[in-house]
Every structure is written in structure tokens, then in C-alpha cells.
Design a protein around this motif. Structure first.
Motif, PDB file in Angstrom:
ATOM      1  N   PHE A 244       0.850  -1.283   0.005  1.00  0.00           N
ATOM      2  CA  PHE A 244      -0.119  -0.010  -0.033  1.00  0.00           C
ATOM      3  C   PHE A 244       0.770   1.101   0.001  1.00  0.00           C
ATOM      4  O   PHE A 244       0.619   2.193  -0.959  1.00  0.00           O
ATOM      5  CB  PHE A 244      -0.923  -0.128   1.344  1.00  0.00           C
ATOM      6  N   LEU A 245       1.949   1.246   0.999  1.00  0.00           N
ATOM      7  CA  LEU A 245       2.950   2.520   1.252  1.00  0.00           C
ATOM      8  C   LEU A 245       3.320   2.705  -0.233  1.00  0.00           C
ATOM      9  O   LEU A 245       3.414   3.775  -1.022  1.00  0.00           O
ATOM     10  CB  LEU A 245       3.979   2.186   1.918  1.00  0.00           C
ATOM     11  N   ILE A 246       3.958   1.523  -1.187  1.00  0.00           N
ATOM     12  CA  ILE A 246       4.494   1.946  -2.484  1.00  0.00           C
ATOM     13  C   ILE A 246       3.735   2.185  -3.575  1.00  0.00           C
ATOM     14  O   ILE A 246       3.875   3.300  -4.214  1.00  0.00           O
ATOM     15  CB  ILE A 246       5.225   0.629  -2.635  1.00  0.00           C
ATOM     16  N   VAL A 247       2.550   1.664  -3.474  1.00  0.00           N
ATOM     17  CA  VAL A 247       1.749   2.403  -4.460  1.00  0.00           C
ATOM     18  C   VAL A 247       1.082   3.747  -4.417  1.00  0.00           C
ATOM     19  O   VAL A 247       1.004   4.278  -5.321  1.00  0.00           O
ATOM     20  CB  VAL A 247       0.619   1.067  -4.551  1.00  0.00           C
ATOM     21  N   ILE A 248       0.925   3.936  -3.119  1.00  0.00           N
ATOM     22  CA  ILE A 248       0.581   5.288  -2.906  1.00  0.00           C
ATOM     23  C   ILE A 248       1.593   6.365  -3.164  1.00  0.00           C
ATOM     24  O   ILE A 248       1.411   7.465  -3.814  1.00  0.00           O
ATOM     25  CB  ILE A 248       0.133   5.453  -1.370  1.00  0.00           C
ATOM     26  N   THR A 249       2.732   6.022  -2.723  1.00  0.00           N
ATOM     27  CA  THR A 249       3.848   7.079  -2.716  1.00  0.00           C
ATOM     28  C   THR A 249       4.576   7.066  -4.269  1.00  0.00           C
ATOM     29  O   THR A 249       4.933   8.176  -4.715  1.00  0.00           O
ATOM     30  CB  THR A 249       5.020   6.795  -1.633  1.00  0.00           C
ATOM     31  N   ALA A 250       4.419   5.891  -4.954  1.00  0.00           N
ATOM     32  CA  ALA A 250       5.137   6.057  -6.109  1.00  0.00           C
ATOM     33  C   ALA A 250       3.854   6.236  -7.346  1.00  0.00           C
ATOM     34  O   ALA A 250       4.115   6.530  -8.351  1.00  0.00           O
ATOM     35  CB  ALA A 250       5.250   4.538  -6.595  1.00  0.00           C
ATOM     36  N   ARG A 251       2.620   6.501  -6.727  1.00  0.00           N
ATOM     37  CA  ARG A 251       1.389   6.885  -7.528  1.00  0.00           C
ATOM     38  C   ARG A 251       1.244   5.905  -8.586  1.00  0.00           C
ATOM     39  O   ARG A 251       0.931   6.036  -9.972  1.00  0.00           O
ATOM     40  CB  ARG A 251       1.683   8.525  -8.268  1.00  0.00           C
ATOM     41  N   GLY A 252       0.921   4.509  -8.207  1.00  0.00           N
ATOM     42  CA  GLY A 252       0.555   3.594  -9.145  1.00  0.00           C
ATOM     43  C   GLY A 252       1.719   2.412  -9.282  1.00  0.00           C
ATOM     44  O   GLY A 252       2.787   2.296  -8.546  1.00  0.00           O
ATOM     45  N   PHE A 253       1.259   1.416 -10.195  1.00  0.00           N
ATOM     46  CA  PHE A 253       2.306   0.491 -10.271  1.00  0.00           C
ATOM     47  C   PHE A 253       3.241   0.842 -11.548  1.00  0.00           C
ATOM     48  O   PHE A 253       2.933   1.126 -12.439  1.00  0.00           O
ATOM     49  CB  PHE A 253       1.397  -0.827 -10.958  1.00  0.00           C
ATOM     50  N   LYS A 254       4.505   0.847 -10.994  1.00  0.00           N
ATOM     51  CA  LYS A 254       5.769   1.281 -11.924  1.00  0.00           C
ATOM     52  C   LYS A 254       6.819   0.150 -11.770  1.00  0.00           C
ATOM     53  O   LYS A 254       7.032   0.041 -10.592  1.00  0.00           O
ATOM     54  CB  LYS A 254       6.231   2.840 -11.513  1.00  0.00           C
ATOM     55  N   PRO A 255       7.617   0.072 -12.837  1.00  0.00           N
ATOM     56  CA  PRO A 255       8.543  -0.642 -13.004  1.00  0.00           C
ATOM     57  C   PRO A 255       9.686   0.024 -11.813  1.00  0.00           C
ATOM     58  O   PRO A 255       9.764   1.133 -11.777  1.00  0.00           O
ATOM     59  CB  PRO A 255       9.485  -0.653 -14.205  1.00  0.00           C
ATOM     60  N   ARG A 256      10.502  -1.045 -11.021  1.00  0.00           N
ATOM     61  CA  ARG A 256      11.586  -0.494 -10.132  1.00  0.00           C
ATOM     62  C   ARG A 256      12.646   0.285 -10.912  1.00  0.00           C
ATOM     63  O   ARG A 256      13.065   1.017 -10.227  1.00  0.00           O
ATOM     64  CB  ARG A 256      12.069  -1.932  -9.364  1.00  0.00           C
ATOM     65  N   GLU A 257      12.839   0.208 -11.915  1.00  0.00           N
ATOM     66  CA  GLU A 257      13.876   0.751 -12.904  1.00  0.00           C
ATOM     67  C   GLU A 257      13.462   2.265 -12.946  1.00  0.00           C
ATOM     68  O   GLU A 257      14.325   2.868 -13.054  1.00  0.00           O
ATOM     69  CB  GLU A 257      14.230   0.283 -14.049  1.00  0.00           C
ATOM     70  N   THR A 258      12.268   2.566 -12.955  1.00  0.00           N
ATOM     71  CA  THR A 258      12.070   4.098 -13.131  1.00  0.00           C
ATOM     72  C   THR A 258      11.788   4.757 -11.732  1.00  0.00           C
ATOM     73  O   THR A 258      11.574   6.077 -12.047  1.00  0.00           O
ATOM     74  CB  THR A 258      10.595   4.156 -13.970  1.00  0.00           C
ATOM     75  N   LEU A 259      11.880   4.123 -10.774  1.00  0.00           N
ATOM     76  CA  LEU A 259      11.584   4.718  -9.487  1.00  0.00           C
ATOM     77  C   LEU A 259      12.978   4.902  -8.793  1.00  0.00           C
ATOM     78  O   LEU A 259      13.850   4.326  -8.923  1.00  0.00           O
ATOM     79  CB  LEU A 259      10.736   3.782  -8.389  1.00  0.00           C
ATOM     80  N   LYS A 260      12.967   6.120  -7.967  1.00  0.00           N
ATOM     81  CA  LYS A 260      14.324   6.377  -7.376  1.00  0.00           C
ATOM     82  C   LYS A 260      14.319   5.343  -6.024  1.00  0.00           C
ATOM     83  O   LYS A 260      13.225   5.130  -5.518  1.00  0.00           O
ATOM     84  CB  LYS A 260      13.938   7.911  -6.844  1.00  0.00           C
ATOM     85  N   ARG A 261      15.447   4.957  -5.721  1.00  0.00           N
ATOM     86  CA  ARG A 261      15.747   3.780  -4.855  1.00  0.00           C
ATOM     87  C   ARG A 261      15.206   4.309  -3.510  1.00  0.00           C
ATOM     88  O   ARG A 261      15.541   5.544  -2.865  1.00  0.00           O
ATOM     89  CB  ARG A 261      17.191   3.611  -4.747  1.00  0.00           C
ATOM     90  N   PRO A 262      14.489   3.540  -2.594  1.00  0.00           N
ATOM     91  CA  PRO A 262      13.981   4.184  -1.491  1.00  0.00           C
ATOM     92  C   PRO A 262      14.930   4.046  -0.307  1.00  0.00           C
ATOM     93  O   PRO A 262      15.089   4.891   0.629  1.00  0.00           O
ATOM     94  CB  PRO A 262      12.876   3.025  -0.953  1.00  0.00           C
ATOM     95  N   VAL A 263      16.087   3.342  -0.746  1.00  0.00           N
ATOM     96  CA  VAL A 263      17.197   3.114   0.355  1.00  0.00           C
ATOM     97  C   VAL A 263      18.483   3.297  -0.445  1.00  0.00           C
ATOM     98  O   VAL A 263      18.381   2.923  -1.618  1.00  0.00           O
ATOM     99  CB  VAL A 263      17.353   2.028   1.238  1.00  0.00           C
ATOM    100  N   ILE A 264      19.399   3.511   0.279  1.00  0.00           N
ATOM    101  CA  ILE A 264      20.968   3.804  -0.345  1.00  0.00           C
ATOM    102  C   ILE A 264      21.584   2.814   0.329  1.00  0.00           C
ATOM    103  O   ILE A 264      21.596   2.892   1.782  1.00  0.00           O
ATOM    104  CB  ILE A 264      21.365   5.050  -0.237  1.00  0.00           C
ATOM    105  N   VAL A 265      22.569   2.018  -0.221  1.00  0.00           N
ATOM    106  CA  VAL A 265      23.420   1.176   0.399  1.00  0.00           C
ATOM    107  C   VAL A 265      25.076   1.543   0.396  1.00  0.00           C
ATOM    108  O   VAL A 265      25.526   1.732  -0.636  1.00  0.00           O
ATOM    109  CB  VAL A 265      23.280  -0.301  -0.110  1.00  0.00           C
TER     110      VAL A 265
END
Length: 320
Positions: A244-265
Motif C-alpha cells: 500500500f505504501l509503495i503504490v500510494i507514494t509511487a502513484r501507481g504500479f511502476k517498474p522498479r527501474e523507473t523509481l528512485k531507490r527508497p534506500v541507499i547502501v
């Protein structure tokens, strides 16, 4: 052969086949089937289709369920296999997000046909309407397949949490009077256990989309077929909340490659990415105040699953 012996044979056979398959997969060295373990402080490539072991074992379970005329186990196997193959196709060739996300709706329709439009939900009661059961089946399988896929980000989380959810859900269903839930629970637990061992930190195999989709579909189908909806949802709350958090904050279903990484290692330490536009996830929330190692994050997430799984046991108070 007695009914109990039939199910024991299925469970043992599934475990052995799953163990052999996941071991063979862990030996793969084809570059196309390897992926980097990005959360480690060192560079390592890991076979990315460990979930194929579950598919192979469930193929045998499905065949044996047909031979002993167990329609529920047959339906569960078919749904797991079909949805898992969708994940495998995405692992090997890539699928459009809309196809991968919504295609599990189709195999989920096997369920209402098998249960004849009748299920029982703890705290709610009997459901006799075919179309309502069909809707609940599509919801359970599709939501769980995608929710599990969204949280399959670190070693061990998915198969170990699956073992927790299936065990508790099956035991509660059995205690509620649905005796057929117990042998199915044993079969599924033994099927998933080898993958859990090989995916545990440090992972010898990744689950891949094939694994996360198969295990998600397995849990969703189990919830409906074995009258485990209420306890299943409670136990799986971390999956549902994260999705739910991902869909809401990413504003829908999107490929992981198009999203900014939620964490940095950085050198094996996981930090929250506070850049605007980075989606919120359960992992990000856990490292928001203090950066953690992968071991610590996995421990915290599995602790959440343990809490929700134990919380679902409170439903036993309503069983008379």
C-alpha cells in the motif's frame, strides 16, 4: 494406501524434489541467470531464479493431488504454477508492468469453480455467492502475488514469512474444524522450506519474481481454498502495508527501474533515501531514524511477521 499416508508421501516427495532443485539452481553460473546482491559490503553474484524449485515441486504436488482426487490441493497447485510462470517469464524476458501485475487475476478464477462458490471466513461467516467468491479469489491471489514481490528485497524475508503465515493460517483453519487444511499446510511448508534455507542470509539463491509470485499466489489461494482468509490477512499485514505504501507514494504500479531507490547502501549499511520522489517502503521506514545492516533489517521485518502471525492466533478465542 490410507489417506494420511497419501498426504505424507506427497509432502515428503515435494520436500525432496524442492531440495534437489534449489541445490541445483544454487550451482548455476550462467551470467544471464545471476544477479548482484546489492546489500552486501562485498561483490557477489547469486542465481536469481531460486523460486523455480517451488514450481517444480508444486508441479509434482499438483499431479499427485489429481491422482488422489483432491480438488482443493489441485486448484492450489494450478494457481501457484500459473502465477509463478508469469514471474518466471518476467525474470527471463521482462513483461510490461500492467501484464505482470494484473495477469494473476485469470488463474485465480480456478478457485471459485473448485469450491463451487462457497467459502467460510472467520468472524464473517459463510459466503455462498459464486461471484463474491470469484472476486475474493482474484483479490487474494493478485494482491498477495504483487505484495510479496514488492517486499522481496533482502535475504530470507519472503520464504521465512511465508512459512509463518501458512503454518499459523493452516493451524487456525484446522482448529476451526476444517481438517483438510492440516495436510495441505504440511505439504506447502515442506515445499517452501528448502528455498527458505538457501535464501537465508547470506543467500545462495534469490527467489526471483518466479519465487515471489509463486509464494504470494500460494498464500492467496490457500486463504480462500482453506477458509483461512481472516487469519491470513492478519498474518500478512506487513506485506499489505508495504504494498500500500509503495503504490500510494509511487502513484501507481511502476517498474522498479523507473523509481528512485527508497534506500541507499554504503559498504553494507542501509540508509533511507530522503530525496523527494523516493517511494516509501517498510524497509525505508525501518532505517529512517537509524541506518542498519541487512541482518538487522531482516530481523526487524521478520519480527513484525512473527507479531502479526501470533496476533492472528487470538482468533482461536472465537472458535467454539
Amino acid at each position: 494406501m490410507s489417506i494420511a499416508m497419501n498426504y505424507a508421501l506427497i509432502a515428503i516427495t515435494s520436500f525432496v524434489i524442492s531440495l534437489i532443485a534449489v541445490y541445483a539452481i544454487s550451482r548455476l553460473r550462467n551470467p544471464r541467470l545471476l544477479a548482484p546482491d546489492v546489500h552486501k559490503p562485498y561483490k557477489v553474484l547469486v542465481p536469481k531464479i531460486g523460486g523455480v524449485s517451488v514450481l517444480i515441486a508444486m508441479g509434482v504436488v499438483t499431479l499427485m493431488a489429481y491422482l488422489i482426487n483432491d480438488a482443493r490441493l489441485l486448484a492450489l497447485g494450478l494457481v501457484t504454477l500459473t502465477v509463478g510462470l508469469i514471474g518466471l517469464a518476467d525474470d527471463l524476458w521482462g513483461l510490461p508492468v500492467s501484464v505482470r501485475v494484473f495477469l494473476p487475476l485469470v488463474p485465480s478464477l480456478i478457485i471459485p469453480v473448485v469450491v463451487h462458490g462457497y467459502i467460510y471466513i472467520l468472524l464473517i461467516g459463510h459466503v455462498h455467492n459464486f461471484f463474491v467468491v470469484a472476486f475474493l479469489s482474484m483479490l487474494a491471489v493478485t494482491v498477495m502475488a504483487n505484495a510479496v514481490n514488492m517486499l522481496d528485497v533482502m535475504n530470507g524475508i519472503v520464504p521465512v514469512s511465508t512459512l509463518m503465515i501458512l503454518t499459523v493460517s493452516g493451524v487456525i483453519s484446522y482448529m476451526a474444524g476444517f481438517s483438510y487444511a492440516l495436510p495441505a499446510t504440511l505439504i506447502l511448508v515442506l515445499t517452501v522450506l528448502p528455498l527458505a534455507v538457501f535464501n537465508w542470509y547470506p543467500a545462495k539463491v534469490f527467489n526471483g519474481n518466479v519465487g515471489s509470485y509463486a509464494l504470494g499466489a500460494m498464500m492467496g489461494a490457500f486463504m480462500v481454498l482453506y477458509n483461512a482468509g481472516t487469519q491470513g490477512v492478519i498474518s500478512a499485514l506487513p506485506y499489505i502495508i508495504n504494498g500500500f505504501l509503495i503504490v500510494i507514494t509511487a502513484r501507481g504500479f511502476k517498474p522498479r527501474e523507473t523509481l528512485k531507490r527508497p534506500v541507499i547502501v554504503n559498504d553494507g549499511v542501509i540508509h533511507a533515501n530522503k530525496v523527494p520522489g523516493s517511494p516509501t517502503t517498510l524497509v525505508k521506514l525501518m532505517v529512517m531514524r537509524r541506518s542498519k545492516t541487512e541482518r538487522e533489517v531482516v530481523h526487524d521485518i521478520l519480527l513484525l511477521f512473527l507479531i502479526t502471525s501470533l496476533a492472528s492466533l487470538s482468533l482461536l478465542a472465537f472458535i467454539t
